[in-house]
Design an enzyme around this catalytic site. Structure first.
Site, PDB file in Angstrom:
ATOM      1  N   GLU A  41      20.772 -21.581  -1.233  1.00  0.00           N
ATOM      2  CA  GLU A  41      21.733 -20.450  -0.372  1.00  0.00           C
ATOM      3  C   GLU A  41      21.958 -20.772   1.267  1.00  0.00           C
ATOM      4  O   GLU A  41      23.158 -20.985   1.548  1.00  0.00           O
ATOM      5  CB  GLU A  41      21.455 -19.093  -0.544  1.00  0.00           C
ATOM      6  CG  GLU A  41      21.623 -18.524  -1.812  1.00  0.00           C
ATOM      7  CD  GLU A  41      20.859 -17.012  -2.117  1.00  0.00           C
ATOM      8  OE1 GLU A  41      20.783 -16.401  -0.727  1.00  0.00           O
ATOM      9  OE2 GLU A  41      20.790 -16.494  -3.259  1.00  0.00           O
ATOM     10  N   HIS A  90      14.087 -25.313   3.569  1.00  0.00           N
ATOM     11  CA  HIS A  90      13.091 -24.416   3.878  1.00  0.00           C
ATOM     12  C   HIS A  90      12.042 -24.170   2.386  1.00  0.00           C
ATOM     13  O   HIS A  90      12.626 -24.365   1.457  1.00  0.00           O
ATOM     14  CB  HIS A  90      13.548 -23.056   4.072  1.00  0.00           C
ATOM     15  CG  HIS A  90      14.562 -22.376   2.995  1.00  0.00           C
ATOM     16  ND1 HIS A  90      15.948 -22.943   3.152  1.00  0.00           N
ATOM     17  CD2 HIS A  90      14.345 -21.803   2.043  1.00  0.00           C
ATOM     18  CE1 HIS A  90      16.455 -22.472   2.046  1.00  0.00           C
ATOM     19  NE2 HIS A  90      15.533 -21.810   1.026  1.00  0.00           N
TER      20      HIS A  90
HETATM   21  P1  AMP Z   1      17.452 -20.092  -0.853  1.00  0.00           P
HETATM   22  O1  AMP Z   1      18.171 -19.553  -2.206  1.00  0.00           O
HETATM   23  O2  AMP Z   1      16.148 -21.073  -1.233  1.00  0.00           O
HETATM   24  O3  AMP Z   1      18.194 -20.891   0.160  1.00  0.00           O
HETATM   25  O4  AMP Z   1      16.957 -18.925   0.009  1.00  0.00           O
HETATM   26  C1  AMP Z   1      17.174 -18.344   1.017  1.00  0.00           C
HETATM   27  C2  AMP Z   1      16.598 -17.226   1.289  1.00  0.00           C
HETATM   28  O5  AMP Z   1      16.738 -16.776   2.526  1.00  0.00           O
HETATM   29  C3  AMP Z   1      16.682 -15.810   0.433  1.00  0.00           C
HETATM   30  O6  AMP Z   1      15.149 -15.524  -0.072  1.00  0.00           O
HETATM   31  C4  AMP Z   1      17.041 -14.994   1.462  1.00  0.00           C
HETATM   32  O7  AMP Z   1      16.534 -13.501   1.228  1.00  0.00           O
HETATM   33  C5  AMP Z   1      16.585 -15.303   2.702  1.00  0.00           C
HETATM   34  N1  AMP Z   1      17.050 -14.910   3.892  1.00  0.00           N
HETATM   35  C6  AMP Z   1      18.614 -14.979   4.155  1.00  0.00           C
HETATM   36  N2  AMP Z   1      18.978 -14.570   5.438  1.00  0.00           N
HETATM   37  C7  AMP Z   1      17.545 -14.224   5.827  1.00  0.00           C
HETATM   38  C8  AMP Z   1      17.211 -13.883   7.457  1.00  0.00           C
HETATM   39  N3  AMP Z   1      18.181 -13.536   8.267  1.00  0.00           N
HETATM   40  N4  AMP Z   1      15.984 -13.513   7.453  1.00  0.00           N
HETATM   41  C9  AMP Z   1      15.015 -13.785   6.561  1.00  0.00           C
HETATM   42  N5  AMP Z   1      15.226 -14.264   5.322  1.00  0.00           N
HETATM   43  C10 AMP Z   1      16.757 -14.463   4.928  1.00  0.00           C
END
Ligand code: AMP
Length: 116
Positions: A98, A103
């Site tokens: 996302e 990360h």
């Molecule tokens: P991914 O699907 O691997 O890109 O994961 C993105 C992650 O970022 C998800 O688990 C979200 O819950 C997390 N996320 C999105 N915005 C934030 C934020 N502002 N602070 C902490 N985590 C976030």
């Protein structure tokens, strides 16, 4: 092309806050805003890389090694190295990525069978 307006880039620039676990000049680890386990920490390198492939190919080997070494230090700091944990990274559309800044997710603190 790296999007400087992705949410993790904004966190790195301190434009939006995060629940910090650890930070140094090369890495930032913070709690996921929507945790999928009792411990759910995100780790990011402080360089402009989009995904795992970009990180492995464009960061120098020292940085790659440092980042994963730090990730394991966080595992130890949270005392989940013996009870068990998952480290995962989502990449691309099929991988469900996302946020377009590379990360890793560090998950633990409970049985993670719901994350198979
Ligand atoms: P991914 O699907 O691997 O890109 O994961 C993105 C992650 O970022 C998800 O688990 C979200 O819950 C997390 N996320 C999105 N915005 C934030 C934020 N502002 N602070 C902490 N985590 C976030």
């Amino acid at each position: 092309m790296y999007d400087k307006n992705n949410i993790f880039a904004k966190i790195l620039r301190k434009e939006i806050p995060c629940d910090k676990v650890y930070e140094d000049d090369k890495t930032l680890f913070f709690n996921d805003i929507s945790p999928q386990a009792k411990i759910h920490i995100l780790g990011i390198p402080k360089i402009e890389v989009i995904d795992f492939g970009d990180f492995i190919k464009s960061a120098d080997a020292q940085m790659v090694n440092y980042f994963f070494f730090k990730a394991y230090e966080i595992v130890e700091q949270k005392k989940i190295e013996k009870t068990g944990f998952k480290i995962l990274t989502n990449s691309g559309e099929n991988g469900g990525q996302e946020v377009q800044h590379f990360h890793i997710h560090i998950l633990g603190g409970e049985k993670l069978t719901h994350l198979r």
